[in-house]
Motif scaffolding. Structure first.
Motif, PDB file in Angstrom:
ATOM      1  N   TYR B  32      37.454  78.221 127.723  1.00  0.00           N
ATOM      2  CA  TYR B  32      37.214  77.354 126.573  1.00  0.00           C
ATOM      3  C   TYR B  32      38.133  76.164 126.706  1.00  0.00           C
ATOM      4  O   TYR B  32      39.312  76.323 127.015  1.00  0.00           O
ATOM      5  CB  TYR B  32      37.504  78.121 125.279  1.00  0.00           C
ATOM      6  CG  TYR B  32      36.910  77.524 124.026  1.00  0.00           C
ATOM      7  CD1 TYR B  32      37.705  76.876 123.091  1.00  0.00           C
ATOM      8  CD2 TYR B  32      35.551  77.619 123.778  1.00  0.00           C
ATOM      9  CE1 TYR B  32      37.171  76.349 121.944  1.00  0.00           C
ATOM     10  CE2 TYR B  32      35.003  77.083 122.633  1.00  0.00           C
ATOM     11  CZ  TYR B  32      35.817  76.446 121.716  1.00  0.00           C
ATOM     12  OH  TYR B  32      35.272  75.921 120.580  1.00  0.00           O
ATOM     13  N   LEU B  34      39.309  72.178 125.107  1.00  0.00           N
ATOM     14  CA  LEU B  34      39.353  71.362 123.907  1.00  0.00           C
ATOM     15  C   LEU B  34      39.965  70.003 124.222  1.00  0.00           C
ATOM     16  O   LEU B  34      40.770  69.866 125.148  1.00  0.00           O
ATOM     17  CB  LEU B  34      40.203  72.028 122.818  1.00  0.00           C
ATOM     18  CG  LEU B  34      39.877  73.468 122.427  1.00  0.00           C
ATOM     19  CD1 LEU B  34      40.650  74.471 123.276  1.00  0.00           C
ATOM     20  CD2 LEU B  34      40.186  73.700 120.957  1.00  0.00           C
ATOM     21  N   ASN B  98      45.622  86.836 126.426  1.00  0.00           N
ATOM     22  CA  ASN B  98      46.524  85.912 125.735  1.00  0.00           C
ATOM     23  C   ASN B  98      45.745  85.167 124.667  1.00  0.00           C
ATOM     24  O   ASN B  98      45.695  83.954 124.644  1.00  0.00           O
ATOM     25  CB  ASN B  98      47.127  84.930 126.746  1.00  0.00           C
ATOM     26  CG  ASN B  98      48.064  85.623 127.716  1.00  0.00           C
ATOM     27  OD1 ASN B  98      49.054  86.187 127.311  1.00  0.00           O
ATOM     28  ND2 ASN B  98      47.719  85.581 128.975  1.00  0.00           N
ATOM     29  N   THR B  99      45.102  85.902 123.826  1.00  0.00           N
ATOM     30  CA  THR B  99      44.187  85.331 122.842  1.00  0.00           C
ATOM     31  C   THR B  99      44.850  84.242 122.013  1.00  0.00           C
ATOM     32  O   THR B  99      45.896  84.456 121.414  1.00  0.00           O
ATOM     33  CB  THR B  99      43.679  86.424 121.913  1.00  0.00           C
ATOM     34  OG1 THR B  99      43.088  87.444 122.696  1.00  0.00           O
ATOM     35  CG2 THR B  99      42.654  85.874 120.942  1.00  0.00           C
ATOM     36  N   GLY B 100      44.198  83.114 121.966  1.00  0.00           N
ATOM     37  CA  GLY B 100      44.664  82.025 121.123  1.00  0.00           C
ATOM     38  C   GLY B 100      45.604  81.063 121.788  1.00  0.00           C
ATOM     39  O   GLY B 100      45.812  79.968 121.304  1.00  0.00           O
ATOM     40  N   LYS B 101      46.199  81.432 122.881  1.00  0.00           N
ATOM     41  CA  LYS B 101      47.120  80.510 123.530  1.00  0.00           C
ATOM     42  C   LYS B 101      46.357  79.383 124.193  1.00  0.00           C
ATOM     43  O   LYS B 101      45.340  79.592 124.833  1.00  0.00           O
ATOM     44  CB  LYS B 101      47.942  81.248 124.591  1.00  0.00           C
ATOM     45  CG  LYS B 101      49.051  82.112 124.033  1.00  0.00           C
ATOM     46  CD  LYS B 101      49.823  82.797 125.157  1.00  0.00           C
ATOM     47  CE  LYS B 101      50.525  81.807 126.052  1.00  0.00           C
ATOM     48  NZ  LYS B 101      51.327  82.484 127.087  1.00  0.00           N
ATOM     49  N   LEU B 102      46.866  78.176 124.024  1.00  0.00           N
ATOM     50  CA  LEU B 102      46.299  77.007 124.673  1.00  0.00           C
ATOM     51  C   LEU B 102      47.301  76.437 125.653  1.00  0.00           C
ATOM     52  O   LEU B 102      48.501  76.435 125.389  1.00  0.00           O
ATOM     53  CB  LEU B 102      45.929  75.936 123.648  1.00  0.00           C
ATOM     54  CG  LEU B 102      44.793  76.245 122.668  1.00  0.00           C
ATOM     55  CD1 LEU B 102      44.594  75.073 121.715  1.00  0.00           C
ATOM     56  CD2 LEU B 102      43.508  76.546 123.416  1.00  0.00           C
ATOM     57  N   PHE B 104      48.144  72.903 127.549  1.00  0.00           N
ATOM     58  CA  PHE B 104      47.851  71.483 127.387  1.00  0.00           C
ATOM     59  C   PHE B 104      48.164  70.698 128.648  1.00  0.00           C
ATOM     60  O   PHE B 104      49.107  71.011 129.387  1.00  0.00           O
ATOM     61  CB  PHE B 104      48.671  70.900 126.241  1.00  0.00           C
ATOM     62  CG  PHE B 104      48.170  71.291 124.875  1.00  0.00           C
ATOM     63  CD1 PHE B 104      48.511  72.509 124.311  1.00  0.00           C
ATOM     64  CD2 PHE B 104      47.349  70.429 124.157  1.00  0.00           C
ATOM     65  CE1 PHE B 104      48.047  72.869 123.054  1.00  0.00           C
ATOM     66  CE2 PHE B 104      46.885  70.781 122.900  1.00  0.00           C
ATOM     67  CZ  PHE B 104      47.222  72.003 122.355  1.00  0.00           C
TER      68      PHE B 104
END
Lengths: 112, 114
Positions: B32, B34, B98-102, B104
């Motif tokens: 995913y 963004l 690592n759910t939710g980690k983004l 950058f």
């Protein structure tokens, strides 16, 4: 209206002092995050919490501590062990199982 | 090890023209992606996202393209407006576990000239 608030906008730290940055959200989000931004760099993850009373270290957790006693709140303490604390600190939150994070306005920490 | 890279620190375009911001990644497990827009001394605001099962997502003037084989994504802004001048960050969702980690990228500063 819903959102994420961070306070203060600017914070000054003296040598050897611990300071705490506030982050509050009323989006009913389960997960909350703390990032640090340095000039010319991206956001680096300090700590994150996926649920109340639980949190994990991010990529640069040394010199920082957090707590997650309430769903709405995720304060970050910059301890005296953090030797280079001057940066822009950003708090974010996201819904359970969702990747999109929403950010607060940030706190700029400066060392006197 | 920079898993998400934005190799162009800055980009300047004329108002009304297309802005193309690029982002490369190394981890094929990212599923995913963004794009965020950030003004100085403010928090990033979410712009647009794309799942790895798609190759294009469009929202008004913003379109994100994903090329999985090249591990490359791009953000197109058409037409560019002076208010689009900001720093743009791409981010990728960390691998499973690592759910939710983004993660950058370093950001690209876009300047749209009137």
């Amino acid at each position: 209206d819903g959102g994420i608030t961070q306070s203060p906008k600017y914070l000054f730290r003296k040598e050897g002092q611990n300071v705490t940055l506030s982050c509050e959200q009323n989006l009913n989000h389960d997960a909350m995050y703390w990032y640090r931004q340095d000039p010319g760099q991206g956001l680096r993850l300090i700590y994150y919490s996926q649920i109340v009373n639980d949190f994990q270290k991010g990529d640069i957790a040394e010199g920082y501590s957090v707590s997650r006693e309430k769903k709405e709140s995720f304060p970050l303490t910059v301890t005296s062990a953090q030797k280079n604390p001057t940066a822009f600190y950003l708090c974010a939150s996201s819904g359970s199982g969702k990747e999109t994070q929403y950010f607060g306005p940030g706190t700029r920490l400066l060392v006197l | 090890d920079q898993q998400v890279k934005q190799n162009s620190p800055s980009l300047s375009v004329q108002e009304g023209r297309i802005s193309i911001l690029n982002c490369d990644y190394t981890n094929s497990m990212f599923d995913y992606f963004l794009w965020y827009k950030k003004y100085p001394a403010e928090g990033p605001t979410f712009l647009i996202s794309i799942s790895s099962i798609k190759d294009k997502n469009e929202d008004g003037r913003f379109t994100v393209f994903l090329n999985k084989s090249a591990k490359h994504l791009s953000l197109h802004i058409v037409p560019s407006q002076p208010g689009d001048s900001a720093v743009y960050f791409c981010a990728a969702s960390a691998p499973p576990g690592n759910t939710g980690k983004l993660i950058f990228g370093q950001g690209t500063t876009l300047q749209v000239k009137p």
